[in-house]
Structure formats: structure tokens, C-alpha cells
Design a protein around this motif. Structure first.
Motif, PDB file in Angstrom:
ATOM      1  N   VAL A  17       7.965  35.058 103.432  1.00 33.94           N
ATOM      2  CA  VAL A  17       8.951  35.850 103.969  1.00 33.94           C
ATOM      3  C   VAL A  17       8.391  37.022 104.706  1.00 33.94           C
ATOM      4  O   VAL A  17       8.573  36.987 105.889  1.00 33.94           O
ATOM      5  CB  VAL A  17      10.019  36.867 102.881  1.00 33.94           C
ATOM      6  CG1 VAL A  17      10.803  37.711 103.426  1.00 33.94           C
ATOM      7  CG2 VAL A  17      10.528  35.393 102.148  1.00 33.94           C
ATOM      8  N   THR A  97       9.341  39.472 110.720  1.00 39.51           N
ATOM      9  CA  THR A  97      10.145  40.248 109.413  1.00 39.51           C
ATOM     10  C   THR A  97       9.283  41.650 109.201  1.00 39.51           C
ATOM     11  O   THR A  97      10.124  42.591 108.935  1.00 39.51           O
ATOM     12  CB  THR A  97       9.374  39.398 108.195  1.00 39.51           C
ATOM     13  OG1 THR A  97       9.685  38.062 108.244  1.00 39.51           O
ATOM     14  CG2 THR A  97       9.936  39.949 106.847  1.00 39.51           C
ATOM     15  N   ILE A 170      15.816  39.430  99.212  1.00 43.02           N
ATOM     16  CA  ILE A 170      15.555  38.472 100.311  1.00 43.02           C
ATOM     17  C   ILE A 170      14.343  37.518  99.746  1.00 43.02           C
ATOM     18  O   ILE A 170      13.568  38.073  99.169  1.00 43.02           O
ATOM     19  CB  ILE A 170      15.136  39.090 101.404  1.00 43.02           C
ATOM     20  CG1 ILE A 170      16.118  40.407 101.964  1.00 43.02           C
ATOM     21  CG2 ILE A 170      14.841  38.171 102.663  1.00 43.02           C
ATOM     22  CD1 ILE A 170      17.309  40.072 102.270  1.00 43.02           C
ATOM     23  N   ASN A 172      12.605  33.276 100.120  1.00 43.61           N
ATOM     24  CA  ASN A 172      12.508  32.044 100.752  1.00 43.61           C
ATOM     25  C   ASN A 172      12.775  30.897  99.789  1.00 43.61           C
ATOM     26  O   ASN A 172      13.085  29.759 100.198  1.00 43.61           O
ATOM     27  CB  ASN A 172      11.125  31.786 101.514  1.00 43.61           C
ATOM     28  CG  ASN A 172      10.271  31.432 100.292  1.00 43.61           C
ATOM     29  OD1 ASN A 172       9.964  32.577  99.493  1.00 43.61           O
ATOM     30  ND2 ASN A 172       9.254  30.637 100.469  1.00 43.61           N
ATOM     31  N   PHE A 190      15.914  33.153 102.921  1.00 44.53           N
ATOM     32  CA  PHE A 190      15.031  33.442 104.282  1.00 44.53           C
ATOM     33  C   PHE A 190      14.723  32.344 104.848  1.00 44.53           C
ATOM     34  O   PHE A 190      14.154  31.602 104.326  1.00 44.53           O
ATOM     35  CB  PHE A 190      14.011  34.383 103.886  1.00 44.53           C
ATOM     36  CG  PHE A 190      13.115  34.535 105.114  1.00 44.53           C
ATOM     37  CD1 PHE A 190      13.467  35.766 105.685  1.00 44.53           C
ATOM     38  CD2 PHE A 190      11.903  33.880 105.377  1.00 44.53           C
ATOM     39  CE1 PHE A 190      12.720  35.923 106.837  1.00 44.53           C
ATOM     40  CE2 PHE A 190      11.210  34.219 106.451  1.00 44.53           C
ATOM     41  CZ  PHE A 190      11.475  35.270 107.282  1.00 44.53           C
ATOM     42  N   LEU A 196      17.416  36.602 109.351  1.00 43.58           N
ATOM     43  CA  LEU A 196      17.456  37.709 108.460  1.00 43.58           C
ATOM     44  C   LEU A 196      18.164  39.001 109.265  1.00 43.58           C
ATOM     45  O   LEU A 196      18.956  39.701 108.570  1.00 43.58           O
ATOM     46  CB  LEU A 196      15.989  38.107 107.661  1.00 43.58           C
ATOM     47  CG  LEU A 196      15.901  39.416 107.280  1.00 43.58           C
ATOM     48  CD1 LEU A 196      16.774  39.192 105.881  1.00 43.58           C
ATOM     49  CD2 LEU A 196      14.332  39.605 106.829  1.00 43.58           C
TER      50      LEU A 196
END
Length: 205
Positions: A17, A97, A170, A172, A190, A196
């Protein structure tokens, strides 16, 4: 840009992430140090990972268990190199990110980190430049549970002094976001930084 999400805390996973997944070159480097067949190596690598993330084994014991599984005899120097090569493969970041984190921080949004990881990652999470975004950093090895155990989300909410419904999570891995959502947490699976940002924009003030 800024992203302001008032009265909520956005809790990020780290691996895949914030970090990039280990590359094929990373994986090849680790196998080159291990000098064993790929399939049994990766099977053992992942089968003992929960114990490392739970904090019930240290990194030396973890790699010794992998060695036992694959029939390898690694010297202390090789064990250190295995750890260093593996560790390095998880610290490259997804710049998209990190840009989202910066936008959230600029908007005054509360941020925290929750990662399934061993004790050895604690300094990276806390003292790398990205660590400054988070008011709290939660590492499973230091807690009583690992994701997707519901207790880990409850512990994070309690430490942040919020209700579960005030958390945005959040990750993955769907198993982790599904477990969070079942508790009433707003969860996002994610699949990329642009996706996102679009999701968080729908929640922004």
C-alpha cells in the motif's frame, strides 16, 4: 492539493500500500542468497510469516525454520544477508501513495499505520521520512493479534480513542478490509494510488 476528512482517522496498511511489492529482481536476489529451489523456499517463507508478525519468533528463528524446511544450512553471515535482502525488498515506496498521505496531512486529517510485521520493521515505520505523517504506528508483533483478527482493529480504535465507525481503513488484502468492514469500519481495498485518492475524495469535507 489537500484532503481533509474531519472527525475520522485514516489507518493505512504498509506492505503493498505504502510500499511497493518486492520486485522480480528482489525475489531473485533473495533466492540467490538462499541457494535453494524456489517453490519450497517461498512456501516456507510464507508459512512462518504469521509467527514473525505475531512477535512469537525473532528474525533469526524465523530464518532457521525456513532453513529446516528446505534442508539448507546457512551460516550466520548468510542468515544476516537473507534478512537484509528481504528487508530491503519491502522498503521501496509507492510514490503515489506517499503523495496521498501528504495531501491528507496537509488537510489536517488524522493518520495512523497498522501493519502485520515483525519487531524489526518498527524503526523503519517510525523513523523513515514517511513516519512523520502518523500520530500512531501499530505493529502486529507489538500487539495481541494480527489482521484480520477483529481484536486488532478494536485495539487500534481504542488506542486512537475513536469509535470503529470513525475509522477509515486501507489495505491491499481483501480478507483484511472485509474483516474491518464487518465491524462497521469504512474500508477500502487498495489497488492503486489514483483509485485511493478518488475514494478518499468522496469522504472529504
Amino acid at each position: 492539493m489537500t484532503l481533509r476528512i474531519p472527525s475520522r482517522v485514516v489507518v493505512f496498511d504498509y506492505g503493498e500500500v505504502i510500499s511497493l511489492p518486492p520486485s522480480e529482481a528482489d525475489r531473485a536476489s533473495l533466492l540467490a542468497v538462499a541457494d535453494v529451489a524456489p517453490e519450497p523456499f517461498w512456501a516456507s517463507y510464507w508459512s512462518h510469516r504469521d509467527d514473525l508478525d505475531h512477535g512469537t519468533v525473532d528474525v533469526a528463528t524465523y530464518w532457521s525454520r525456513v532453513a529446516d524446511d528446505v534442508g539448507a544450512i546457512w551460516s550466520p553471515a548468510e542468515l544476516q544477508m537473507l534478512w537484509a535482502t528481504d528487508f530491503r525488498s519491502w522498503i521501496s515506496v509507492d510514490m503515489g501513495t506517499v503523495a496521498v498521505l501528504d495531501e491528507l496531512a496537509a488537510g489536517g486529517t488524522r493518520l495512523a499505520l497498522l501493519s502485520n510485521a515483525g519487531y524489526d520493521f518498527s524503526s523503519v515505520y517510525r523513523y523513515a521520512p514517511v513516519g512523520r505523517y502518523f500520530e500512531r504506528i501499530f505493529i502486529s508483533a507489538e500487539m495481541d493479534a494480527v489482521k484480520p483478527d477483529p481484536d486488532i482493529y478494536r485495539e487500534v480504535a481504542a488506542e486512537l480513542e475513536i469509535e470503529l465507525e470513525s475509522m477509515i481503513f486501507i489495505d491491499n488484502k481483501l480478507v483484511n478490509t472485509d474483516a474491518a468492514a464487518a465491524l462497521g469500519i469504512t474500508a477500502h481495498h487498495f489497488v492503486g494510488a489514483d483509485n485511493l485518492r478518488a475514494f478518499l475524495t468522496t469522504l472529504a469535507a
